[in-house]
Design a protein around this motif. Structure first.
Motif, PDB file in Angstrom:
ATOM      1  N   ARG A   1       0.863  -1.184   0.000  1.00  0.00           N
ATOM      2  CA  ARG A   1       0.000   0.000   0.000  1.00  0.00           C
ATOM      3  C   ARG A   1       0.894   1.226   0.000  1.00  0.00           C
TER       4      ARG A   1
ATOM      5  N   VAL B   1       1.010   5.440  -0.325  1.00  0.00           N
ATOM      6  CA  VAL B   1       0.249   6.676  -0.172  1.00  0.00           C
ATOM      7  C   VAL B   1       1.116   7.845  -0.619  1.00  0.00           C
TER       8      VAL B   1
ATOM      9  N   GLU C   1      -4.029   6.726  -2.826  1.00  0.00           N
ATOM     10  CA  GLU C   1      -3.688   5.478  -2.159  1.00  0.00           C
ATOM     11  C   GLU C   1      -3.680   4.377  -3.214  1.00  0.00           C
TER      12      GLU C   1
END
Length: 227
Positions: A158, A160, A174
């Motif tokens: 993940r 960001v 994201e």
């Protein structure tokens, strides 16, 4: 005199700790490194995917989205987005290359051509044209260190990021990237109030034999408007 004992480091323990430190340094990856892996993987051959989720429309409402993304990579990279949902965009498509963006409007049978730098997708409240090249996009972002997460597709990263300026039309992105086959499995765009502008999931990813000319195909009788 106090009884003191000299502590010695067990050689095996030392080697084990050293190995762990070296491994962490070798396998630690930055967000930029991961994006480069994704871009390299997607550049191997033409591909397509079905994208579903939610998008914001120009009136500020959020609607279901379903579209097909087709990409022919390379020096003359071309991407095509065909809309099934929302209903207001059904039948529309967008073609994106390094220089221009074509918006085909089904209701008026027009192709609106704009320079890539100022183009947007007609009928959407968020500009998705910047998602055509992830490595280029992330170069315009401040990226946080990646975090490993579990997804229905398997382990993923993940990532960001926040834009370095106000030109992208969102305040935060994201990106979730599959580890086993580096490619995006979801993208989420937020505004400065943390309102979701777009939440998109990539499904049915597959390699294809698409060509750039096939992605540029448009109705022969469509009116061409340059802006």
């Amino acid at each position: 005199m106090p009884n003191t004992k000299r502590q010695t480091l067990n050689p095996r323990r030392f080697l084990a700790v050293a190995a762990m430190i070296c491994a962490s340094l070798v396998f630690a990856q930055s967000a930029a490194d991961i994006v480069k892996q994704v871009q390299a993987n997607l550049e191997k051959s033409p591909w397509e995917a079905t994208i579903t989720g939610k998008v914001q429309t120009p009136d500020g409402s959020t609607q279901d989205a379903e579209l097909r993304l087709q990409v022919v990579p390379g020096t003359n990279r071309v991407a095509r987005v065909e809309f099934n949902k929302p209903a207001s965009l059904e039948g529309n498509f967008v073609v994106i290359d390094d220089k221009e963006v074509w918006n085909y409007l089904f209701l008026t049978n027009q192709v609106i051509i704009q320079p890539r730098a100022k183009a947007k997708v007609e009928g959407l409240g968020v500009n998705l044209t910047s998602l055509g090249d992830l490595e280029e996009l992330t170069g315009r972002l401040n990226l946080r260190p990646p975090v490993e997460v579990n997804t229905p597709d398997g382990p993923a990263w993940r990532i960001v990021g926040t834009p370095k300026d106000n030109s992208l039309g969102f305040a935060q992105i994201e990106l979730v990237v599959l580890k086993s086959d580096p490619r995006p499995i979801s993208i989420r765009l937020l505004d400065s109030s943390n309102k979701v502008l777009a939440e998109l999931n990539f499904r049915n990813f597959k390699r294809t034999n698409l060509t750039a000319s096939a992605l540029r195909k448009r109705p022969a009788d469509a009116e061409v408007v340059r802006r």
